[in-house]
Design a protein around this motif. Structure first.
Motif, short mmCIF file in Angstrom:
data_model
loop_
_atom_site.label_atom_id
_atom_site.label_comp_id
_atom_site.label_asym_id
_atom_site.label_seq_id
_atom_site.Cartn_x
_atom_site.Cartn_y
_atom_site.Cartn_z
N GLN A 111 0.88 -1.10 0.11
CA GLN A 111 0.15 -0.29 -0.02
C GLN A 111 0.81 1.21 0.04
O GLN A 111 1.48 1.72 1.10
CB GLN A 111 -1.02 -0.01 1.21
CG GLN A 111 -1.72 1.23 1.40
CD GLN A 111 -2.49 1.35 -0.04
OE1 GLN A 111 -2.21 2.46 -0.37
NE2 GLN A 111 -3.85 1.02 0.07
N GLU A 156 -13.04 5.01 5.15
CA GLU A 156 -11.73 4.49 4.84
C GLU A 156 -11.67 2.80 4.94
O GLU A 156 -12.13 2.39 6.14
CB GLU A 156 -10.40 5.06 5.17
CG GLU A 156 -10.56 6.63 4.91
CD GLU A 156 -9.02 7.06 5.43
OE1 GLU A 156 -7.96 6.80 4.83
OE2 GLU A 156 -9.23 7.74 6.48
N GLU A 157 -10.83 2.25 4.21
CA GLU A 157 -10.63 0.82 4.57
C GLU A 157 -9.43 0.73 5.53
O GLU A 157 -8.35 1.47 5.40
CB GLU A 157 -10.22 -0.08 3.36
CG GLU A 157 -11.50 -0.40 2.22
CD GLU A 157 -10.92 -1.20 1.21
OE1 GLU A 157 -10.52 -2.37 1.52
OE2 GLU A 157 -11.34 -0.90 0.19
N LEU A 217 -7.12 -1.46 8.02
CA LEU A 217 -6.25 -2.94 8.22
C LEU A 217 -5.98 -2.78 9.84
O LEU A 217 -5.40 -1.89 10.11
CB LEU A 217 -5.28 -3.43 7.44
CG LEU A 217 -4.14 -4.52 7.73
CD1 LEU A 217 -5.04 -5.86 7.55
CD2 LEU A 217 -3.10 -4.44 7.31
#
Length: 176
Positions: free
Chosen positions: A45, A79-80, A82
């Motif tokens: 990313q 937002e995504e 993690l």
């Protein structure tokens, strides 16, 4: 890989969501796990932004509170995000002893049982240094709807060093 910025708004939201979390620039001074993870995350990313949380001794109730705060902030975000927890498994035991203890801990992780993990580590005195972040991560993941965990790898330091009398265990688990 370059400088990785903090996700400032997410960080502020987490601090607001739990009195157990606060800004502390020294929290990572002697903790190296984030330095190991960031290059891999950057590769996957390139626009990576992080919220770095360092956790120390917490009660299980406090783990639940922080897990709920993390889940709540993620649910409110567009937002995504993690969640990643880092820990070694057992430390400086024979391969057979480490593997047996690590299996008991990993069985709780794979069963999505954060309280069972917490209890197992404390009661059996397993030297898994980051069980608190793993319990918090499990709590957050469950609150976000996780239904399974998959062990993607398990090994120990003896594979590289050749010393199987005093190994450190390592595992990778994906929770979805």
């Amino acid at each position: 890989g370059g400088v990785v910025p903090f996700a400032t708004e997410t960080t502020k939201a987490l601090i607001a969501a739990s009195e157990l979390l606060s800004e502390d620039e020294l929290a990572h001074q002697f903790e190296h796990s984030i330095e190991v993870q960031i290059p891999f995350l950057q590769e996957l990313q390139p626009e990576l932004r992080i919220v770095a949380i360092s956790l120390s001794s917490l009660s299980y109730k406090e783990c639940v509170e922080i897990g709920e705060a993390i889940a709540g902030v993620i649910e409110q975000s567009a937002e995504e995000i993690l969640i990643l927890a880092s820990t070694d498994m057992s430390h400086y035991e024979s391969r057979s002893s480490a593997a047996a203890k690590d299996k008991r801990a990993l069985d709780k992780v794979l069963a999505l049982d954060p309280e069972g993990l917490y209890r197992t580590i404390v009661q059996e005195r397993i030297s898994m240094c980051g069980f608190i972040p793993v319990a918090v991560t499990l709590e957050a993941a469950i609150k976000l709807g996780a239904t399974k965990a998959e062990l993607v790898g398990y090994t120990d330091s003896g594979v590289v060093s050749g010393d199987t009398d005093q190994v450190v265990g390592y595992a990778g688990v994906i929770i979805a």
